[in-house]
Design an enzyme around this catalytic site. Structure first.
Site, PDB file in Angstrom:
ATOM      1  N   LYS A  56       0.803  -1.215   0.000  1.00 18.19           N
ATOM      2  CA  LYS A  56       0.000   0.000   0.000  1.00 18.19           C
ATOM      3  C   LYS A  56       0.841   1.272   0.000  1.00 18.19           C
ATOM      4  O   LYS A  56       2.035   1.262   0.268  1.00 18.19           O
ATOM      5  CB  LYS A  56      -0.973  -0.022   1.179  1.00 18.19           C
ATOM      6  CG  LYS A  56      -2.093  -1.040   0.971  1.00 18.19           C
ATOM      7  CD  LYS A  56      -3.107  -1.035   2.078  1.00 18.19           C
ATOM      8  CE  LYS A  56      -4.232  -2.022   1.776  1.00 18.19           C
ATOM      9  NZ  LYS A  56      -5.161  -2.154   2.915  1.00 18.19           N
ATOM     10  N   ARG A  96      -3.044 -10.141   5.711  1.00 16.78           N
ATOM     11  CA  ARG A  96      -3.524 -10.309   4.337  1.00 16.78           C
ATOM     12  C   ARG A  96      -2.479  -9.723   3.382  1.00 16.78           C
ATOM     13  O   ARG A  96      -2.235  -8.514   3.400  1.00 16.78           O
ATOM     14  CB  ARG A  96      -4.875  -9.606   4.197  1.00 16.78           C
ATOM     15  CG  ARG A  96      -5.584  -9.773   2.886  1.00 16.78           C
ATOM     16  CD  ARG A  96      -6.925  -9.052   2.931  1.00 16.78           C
ATOM     17  NE  ARG A  96      -7.628  -9.135   1.661  1.00 16.78           N
ATOM     18  CZ  ARG A  96      -7.439  -8.293   0.657  1.00 16.78           C
ATOM     19  NH1 ARG A  96      -6.563  -7.309   0.771  1.00 16.78           N
ATOM     20  NH2 ARG A  96      -8.117  -8.431  -0.468  1.00 16.78           N
TER      21      ARG A  96
END
Length: 298
Positions: free
Chosen positions: A244, A278
């Protein structure tokens, strides 16, 4: 980039909440790190959009993720990347999802599978097809009926913190906070109460701070540091730091070069009390978490 982060960290050995995640289809032990491999069946996800649209490619990728150390799989057919085109119609979402989900369940029947959706109709179809868990990145904001579906199927439910709709939740549009951690915990507590009110057992619920969702890079680091506060809700914590922007903000690396930074964020998260992670690339995360687990157990 220098950040000022004020939330209190956890300490290795602190209470981290339940050490098992119970669902109707089985249990997931949380005494060791649980790596959740991402299978994106989308044309436009920020990291690997379009690579696994064909069911054969997605199933091969699922097998690769498990071979690389994933303990679970999370399958999604709707992108929430910044600038996405908005909601995917339910029938199109299921058209993408169904062959992949059914293929994974048939090929890997013992592997817990979650389905990433914000729609109760898709959640119901997925649970009927063999999914164990619904991963709702809207935390029941966009379709509260997801909780009723999960209760009916005795399924696991991941409630992630975010704000806004599918097209804006991964942007900075709603990244306005007086206190990131306090507001994140309050909003997730509301989601948990809603799920419990619909009949979802407490043992089925996992919470996720939503790193990168409706948060600037600095706010995402504050949310990560706030995992101990989130644990006070009494549920295991899942983290989704993978590749991210907040990692790129401090490393200067592009999306495809952030797996080492992802692994570092996972290791920090474990020591703060998170238990599920995740990721797109399980192996580096698995190695980093093995070290973090050893430190926490020493």
């Amino acid at each position: 980039m220098a950040f000022s982060i004020r939330a209190e960290p956890g300490r290795p050995g602190e209470s981290v909440g339940p050490l098992v995640w119970e669902m109707g289809r089985g249990k997931v032990a949380l005494d060791r790190p649980v790596v959740v491999g991402i299978v994106n069946v989308t044309p436009d996800s920020f990291s690997d959009g379009g690579l696994y649209l064909r069911p054969e490619a997605a199933l091969a990728h699922a097998e690769e993720l498990l071979a690389a150390g994933a303990d679970m799989l999370d399958v999604g057919a709707e992108s929430t990347r910044p600038g996405s085109q908005g909601p995917v119609p339910p029938d199109e979402e299921w058209r993408r999802l169904e062959p992949v989900l059914r293929g994974i369940v048939a090929r890997f029947p013992a592997v817990p599978v979650s389905v990433d959706t914000v729609k109760a109709t898709t959640a119901r179809r997925a649970l009927e097809a063999g999914a164990w868990i619904v991963n709702d990145v809207s935390g029941l904001r966009l379709d509260p009926a997801i909780a009723e579906v999960c209760a009916a199927y005795d399924a696991g439910l991941v409630l992630m913190h975010s704000r806004g709709d599918v097209a804006t939740m991964a942007s900075y549009t709603h990244a306005h906070y007086a206190d990131v951690v306090a507001e994140m915990v309050k909003e997730l507590a509301r989601a948990v109460a809603s799920a419990r009110g619909c009949g979802v057992a407490a043992s089925r619920i996992v919470v996720d701070p939503g790193l990168g969702f409706s948060k600037t890079p600095e706010q995402s680091y504050q949310a990560l540091r706030g995992v101990p506060a989130l644990l006070r809700l009494g549920h295991p914590v899942m983290l989704g730091p993978s590749r991210k922007r907040f990692l790129g903000a401090v490393t200067g690396r592009g999306v495809g070069e952030r797996d080492v930074a992802t692994a570092a964020a996972c290791a920090v998260g474990w020591l703060l009390g998170a238990r599920l992670f995740r990721v797109h690339a399980p192996q580096p995360a698995r190695d980093a978490l093995a070290v973090a687990h050893a430190v926490g157990s020493a």
